[in-house]
Structures are given as structure tokens and as C-alpha cells.
Scaffold this motif. Sequence first.
Motif, PDB file in Angstrom:
ATOM      1  N   ARG A 162      -2.502 -23.990  12.252  1.00 29.80           N
ATOM      2  CA  ARG A 162      -3.655 -23.610  11.437  1.00 29.80           C
ATOM      3  C   ARG A 162      -3.510 -22.149  11.039  1.00 29.80           C
ATOM      4  NH1 ARG A 162      -5.750 -28.654  10.386  1.00 29.80           N
ATOM      5  NH2 ARG A 162      -6.132 -29.784  12.346  1.00 29.80           N
ATOM      6  N   ALA A 163      -4.074 -21.802   9.885  1.00 32.25           N
ATOM      7  CA  ALA A 163      -4.009 -20.424   9.406  1.00 32.25           C
ATOM      8  C   ALA A 163      -5.413 -19.897   9.139  1.00 32.25           C
ATOM      9  CB  ALA A 163      -3.177 -20.331   8.134  1.00 32.25           C
ATOM     10  N   SER A 164      -5.618 -18.623   9.434  1.00 34.33           N
ATOM     11  CA  SER A 164      -6.886 -17.959   9.128  1.00 34.33           C
ATOM     12  C   SER A 164      -6.574 -16.569   8.589  1.00 34.33           C
ATOM     13  CB  SER A 164      -7.769 -17.862  10.374  1.00 34.33           C
ATOM     14  OG  SER A 164      -7.097 -17.185  11.426  1.00 34.33           O
ATOM     15  N   SER A 165      -7.395 -16.093   7.649  1.00 31.64           N
ATOM     16  CA  SER A 165      -7.151 -14.786   7.025  1.00 31.64           C
ATOM     17  C   SER A 165      -8.152 -13.763   7.538  1.00 31.64           C
ATOM     18  CB  SER A 165      -7.251 -14.889   5.500  1.00 31.64           C
ATOM     19  OG  SER A 165      -8.544 -15.304   5.107  1.00 31.64           O
ATOM     20  N   HIS A 166      -7.666 -12.513   7.678  1.00 40.15           N
ATOM     21  CA  HIS A 166      -8.493 -11.425   8.195  1.00 40.15           C
ATOM     22  C   HIS A 166      -8.226 -10.185   7.353  1.00 40.15           C
ATOM     23  CE1 HIS A 166      -9.087 -13.978  11.770  1.00 40.15           C
ATOM     24  NE2 HIS A 166      -7.790 -14.226  11.674  1.00 40.15           N
ATOM     25  N   PRO A 167      -9.048  -9.901   6.347  1.00 40.51           N
ATOM     26  CA  PRO A 167      -8.819  -8.726   5.502  1.00 40.51           C
ATOM     27  C   PRO A 167      -9.129  -7.442   6.249  1.00 40.51           C
ATOM     28  CG  PRO A 167     -10.857  -9.844   4.883  1.00 40.51           C
ATOM     29  CD  PRO A 167     -10.201 -10.711   5.910  1.00 40.51           C
ATOM     30  N   GLY A 168      -8.300  -6.425   5.987  1.00 34.12           N
ATOM     31  CA  GLY A 168      -8.545  -5.114   6.558  1.00 34.12           C
ATOM     32  C   GLY A 168      -9.458  -4.298   5.651  1.00 34.12           C
ATOM     33  N   THR A 169      -9.764  -3.084   6.085  1.00 31.37           N
ATOM     34  CA  THR A 169     -10.580  -2.188   5.269  1.00 31.37           C
ATOM     35  C   THR A 169      -9.651  -1.286   4.475  1.00 31.37           C
ATOM     36  OG1 THR A 169     -12.316  -2.203   6.940  1.00 31.37           O
ATOM     37  CG2 THR A 169     -12.386  -0.440   5.317  1.00 31.37           C
ATOM     38  N   GLY A 170      -9.604  -1.503   3.159  1.00 24.13           N
ATOM     39  CA  GLY A 170      -8.665  -0.759   2.336  1.00 24.13           C
ATOM     40  C   GLY A 170      -7.248  -1.086   2.764  1.00 24.13           C
ATOM     41  N   VAL A 230      -4.950  -4.573   2.674  1.00 27.51           N
ATOM     42  CA  VAL A 230      -4.026  -5.235   3.580  1.00 27.51           C
ATOM     43  C   VAL A 230      -4.752  -6.446   4.170  1.00 27.51           C
ATOM     44  CG1 VAL A 230      -2.711  -5.067   5.718  1.00 27.51           C
ATOM     45  CG2 VAL A 230      -2.773  -3.126   4.142  1.00 27.51           C
ATOM     46  N   THR A 231      -4.122  -7.630   4.109  1.00 28.05           N
ATOM     47  CA  THR A 231      -4.730  -8.849   4.655  1.00 28.05           C
ATOM     48  C   THR A 231      -3.787  -9.466   5.677  1.00 28.05           C
ATOM     49  OG1 THR A 231      -5.857  -9.273   2.556  1.00 28.05           O
ATOM     50  CG2 THR A 231      -5.711 -11.119   4.116  1.00 28.05           C
ATOM     51  N   ALA A 232      -4.336  -9.824   6.824  1.00 29.57           N
ATOM     52  CA  ALA A 232      -3.548 -10.470   7.874  1.00 29.57           C
ATOM     53  C   ALA A 232      -3.841 -11.964   7.873  1.00 29.57           C
ATOM     54  CB  ALA A 232      -3.879  -9.868   9.232  1.00 29.57           C
ATOM     55  N   PHE A 233      -2.788 -12.771   7.805  1.00 34.50           N
ATOM     56  CA  PHE A 233      -2.909 -14.222   7.931  1.00 34.50           C
ATOM     57  C   PHE A 233      -2.362 -14.615   9.304  1.00 34.50           C
ATOM     58  CE2 PHE A 233      -2.744 -13.307   3.447  1.00 34.50           C
ATOM     59  CZ  PHE A 233      -3.674 -14.164   2.885  1.00 34.50           C
ATOM     60  N   GLN A 234      -3.239 -15.083  10.164  1.00 37.68           N
ATOM     61  CA  GLN A 234      -2.823 -15.453  11.513  1.00 37.68           C
ATOM     62  C   GLN A 234      -2.538 -16.954  11.559  1.00 37.68           C
ATOM     63  OE1 GLN A 234      -5.432 -14.202  14.655  1.00 37.68           O
ATOM     64  NE2 GLN A 234      -4.339 -15.345  16.242  1.00 37.68           N
ATOM     65  N   VAL A 235      -1.357 -17.307  12.053  1.00 33.58           N
ATOM     66  CA  VAL A 235      -0.942 -18.709  12.171  1.00 33.58           C
ATOM     67  C   VAL A 235      -0.835 -19.039  13.650  1.00 33.58           C
ATOM     68  CG1 VAL A 235       0.802 -20.415  11.583  1.00 33.58           C
ATOM     69  CG2 VAL A 235       0.333 -18.518  10.001  1.00 33.58           C
ATOM     70  N   GLU A 236      -1.524 -20.096  14.087  1.00 35.71           N
ATOM     71  CA  GLU A 236      -1.495 -20.499  15.491  1.00 35.71           C
ATOM     72  C   GLU A 236      -1.474 -22.012  15.608  1.00 35.71           C
ATOM     73  OE1 GLU A 236      -4.975 -19.151  17.471  1.00 35.71           O
ATOM     74  OE2 GLU A 236      -6.338 -19.805  15.877  1.00 35.71           O
ATOM     75  N   ILE A 237      -1.101 -22.493  16.770  1.00 37.23           N
ATOM     76  CA  ILE A 237      -1.083 -23.922  17.067  1.00 37.23           C
ATOM     77  C   ILE A 237      -2.357 -24.262  17.809  1.00 37.23           C
ATOM     78  CG2 ILE A 237       0.176 -25.786  18.198  1.00 37.23           C
ATOM     79  CD1 ILE A 237       1.687 -24.537  15.893  1.00 37.23           C
ATOM     80  N   ASP A 238      -3.147 -25.201  17.284  1.00 37.76           N
ATOM     81  CA  ASP A 238      -4.423 -25.525  17.919  1.00 37.76           C
ATOM     82  C   ASP A 238      -4.230 -26.491  19.091  1.00 37.76           C
ATOM     83  OD1 ASP A 238      -4.121 -28.083  16.875  1.00 37.76           O
ATOM     84  OD2 ASP A 238      -5.658 -27.849  15.329  1.00 37.76           O
ATOM     85  N   ALA A 239      -5.340 -26.908  19.690  1.00 33.70           N
ATOM     86  CA  ALA A 239      -5.279 -27.761  20.882  1.00 33.70           C
ATOM     87  C   ALA A 239      -4.653 -29.118  20.604  1.00 33.70           C
ATOM     88  CB  ALA A 239      -6.689 -27.950  21.446  1.00 33.70           C
ATOM     89  N   ALA A 240      -4.644 -29.539  19.337  1.00 33.10           N
ATOM     90  CA  ALA A 240      -4.043 -30.825  18.975  1.00 33.10           C
ATOM     91  C   ALA A 240      -2.571 -30.682  18.597  1.00 33.10           C
ATOM     92  CB  ALA A 240      -4.818 -31.458  17.820  1.00 33.10           C
ATOM     93  N   GLY A 241      -2.022 -29.465  18.708  1.00 31.00           N
ATOM     94  CA  GLY A 241      -0.627 -29.245  18.343  1.00 31.00           C
ATOM     95  C   GLY A 241      -0.402 -29.077  16.861  1.00 31.00           C
ATOM     96  N   VAL A 242      -1.462 -28.800  16.105  1.00 36.19           N
ATOM     97  CA  VAL A 242      -1.377 -28.675  14.644  1.00 36.19           C
ATOM     98  C   VAL A 242      -1.440 -27.202  14.263  1.00 36.19           C
ATOM     99  CG1 VAL A 242      -2.478 -29.257  12.447  1.00 36.19           C
ATOM    100  CG2 VAL A 242      -2.446 -30.921  14.320  1.00 36.19           C
TER     101      VAL A 242
END
Length: 442
Positions: free
Chosen positions: A42-50, A28-40
Motif C-alpha cells: 500500500r502507498a500513502s503520500s505525506h507532503p512536506g512544508t515547502g 517535497v512529497t514523501a510516498f511511503q510504501v509498506e506491506i499491510d497485514a494481508a501481505g498487500v
Amino acid sequence: MRQALSTAIAGLAAGKSFTVLELAATRVTAFQVEIDAAGVPRASSHPGTGLSTPELAGDLFIVNSAPDAPDAAVALKRLRAAHPEAPVWTKAGADVGELVEAAIADAPIQRSHALLVARANPRTGHIKLALKTLFPEGARRGEVTELAVRTEATDAHGVVFAVVAWDGSTPALLSAESALLRPGEHHVTARLRQPGEVEFLTPAGLSRDPRSVADLLAAIPSSFERVERAHLICAIEVAGAAARVATRLDCAEKVIKAAHRQFPQPDRLRIGLLAYGGHRIGRRGRGRRGDRVIVTDWLAAPEDALKSLGWLGTTELGYPRAAQVEDMLAAVVRRLEAASRPPQTTLLVIGDRPPHPPAPDGEAVPCPHRHDWQRLLGTLELQPDVTLAAIRDQPGSPGGAAWARLGAAALKPLDTVDADAFGAQIGLVVPAKRRMPIPLID
């Protein structure tokens, strides 16, 4: 899926986020989408364990990319029970990371993307930074804009095309690219690749610029062209130790001579010369008679002002914690207001003590004449043709807030002033080689 995610991105506020959870056959992988300080976005991925679920943030979207995998089915059942409101999409082999990036590229921009440019006052040549909008809020990928700019001589880095995100408060740098361009007019064509990314189609040859924002801003001169007529007003504190007063007078002489070299023709440079000291405060906190600002010259030729400067000497210190700065400002404001159309004016204050307050404040006794230095200085700050500069004995001494305003364009320590460099900073001396690192617009 892509359209739904783009809609969700468009609705995100700064500092907020949502999570896209991918259920694969063995992970299972979580992709977190957020708005940065510049209003843009951004996405980051966070894999789970199994098939354990990583930490989730904000709203949840679920993509099942392995519908035939038993473990993924079990994980989906568990997630549906825990998050019944979360939308679920099923597509075998879906590349969720690519899907999220494509949704970000499709989303409209939340802050206008603008080009950092300079404007030169056609009368005085003084330069102000400005932002030229390339893409307004709501623009989407693929939109193209065009504009005309002017460039001047630069250093080895070339002309910098700096793009910032702008929402009316503090601009945030998105990118900076530069190229060596000939001075003159240039046609700029820019395309929005996605939020936070602007591609310049013309001019050609742009590459990433290594300079920091601070380096870039420091390279921008305060004045670009020679002014036609100038009025330099030197206000000098002549109270205190004789050696220190002599250093102040010598500094004023050097600045006047540097400006005169720039304006050798008759009538192009006029000098005002004011001497102020300290109030003599009596036992009841009242000023004594005779406390006044001496105006030896107001619109004098440089040669005459230098002669008057030579006659100035040292006066008694008077009240030690403040000087007649506010009285001097009153004299300057009164004379400037009487002028019908004054030339470009620079008020240069050379001294050390702060002004007296208009009323008791616990720090220094009030001005005996009840002059309000903040109101008087505010009057000068509102004049578009007035530049405020200062040279102080010790800039770190008490009263720094007042001196910061007195030296709004330039504030330098007395013992380290380079008259030519200081004159260039306040627009009275134009360097032989004028360089402008960013584009100019009319």
C-alpha cells in the motif's frame, strides 16, 4: 524507476516500508510504501512544508521532477549529503504518485490469493470451509485462472465470491462480491489486476457485498445434505435438583423427537441413552462402590429410547464440584471402538458440572477410576464421523474450557434451546430451505 521500485516492493517484509521522495519546484512529497497485514503493498503520500523534508521511513528513493528549479537543486544537494546511498532519478514533470502505484501493480503477490469455498462430505453431508487457490505466491498482474464451482439456493444477497490472502496461517479478506446465480454448475474466470485486487470476468454481474466476514460465516450451515444413517447418543447428568434434572430430560426428549421427524424410516436413526451423576467421595478422597454410568440404550429405535428416557429419575448430587463426565466418555469410547463401521454419530451431553481430572490439580478431586477426560475426548475429536454437541445449564459457570470441547459443534444454554434449530446446527435436522452463501467445490 518503475522496475526498481517493483523490485524493492517484492523484497519488503510484512510491517516494513520504504519512502519515495519527490522533489518538485516548490514542495517535497514523501510516498511511503509498506506491506499491510494481508501481505498487500500500500502507498500513502505525506507532503512536506515547502521544500522541508517530511519524516522518512525505511530505505529512501529520490525522484527529482523539477531539475531546473533552483530550490529543488538545493534540496537534492542536502539529501545527497544526508543519504549518499539513496538512488536518485531525474525526470522533469514525473508523476511520482502514478509511478508508485504502477510499481505496486507490477510487483508479484507475496501471499497466495484464494477463493473461500465449501466442501460437503459425500457420505455425511457435513460442510467444511476451504480455500481454493486462484493465484499462487509470485503471481503477477494480468494472470488469468479458471475453475468450476457449484452453487445452491441463496438469500437475497446471492452467492458471495470472497477472496482472501493466505500464507498458511490466518486468511485475510481482500474483497467480497456477490451475484444472484441459478443453482448448478458455474465456470469462474478470474484475473489478477494487481496485488490484493482480483477481477472476476465470469460469472457476470458481480457487485460489492455489504456483509461482514462474521455475517458471512454465520450464514454457512454446518450440514448441507441429509445423512443416510445417524446415531444420536444422549448423555444426561441426572444428579441435582429434581426440577433441573427434569428440564434436562425434557430437552433430550425434544432433541430426539426432532431428529426422529427427520429420520422417520426404520433403522435410519438409532439412539444411545446414558445417565451419569456425581461420584460419592469418601473421607480419604476415594470413590465408593456403585458409582457408574447407566447405559439404558445404545442402538435403540427412537420410540424405545423415549420410553427408557421416561424411566430416568433424579439421583443424589454426590461430589458437588465435578460429575462423572469422564466416566461417561469412557463408556462412549469403549462402545464406539467396538463397532465395525459406525454411522454418523453425534454425542450430545446435557448437564452442568465439569469432569473430574485424572490426577490432583487443585480444583477438583481426581476421578476415582482415573479416567482422563482430555485423552478420551481427544479420541472422539479425531473421529471424522463423530460430532460433539452440548447443552449446559449455565455455560458461563466454572469448567467452561471442558464444556467448550464437549460442545465443539454447538454449545447452548439449557433454558433457551430450540430443538429443531439445534438439530439443524449439528446436522441432524435439515432445514426445509437449504441456503449456501458461498460456492461449493467437489
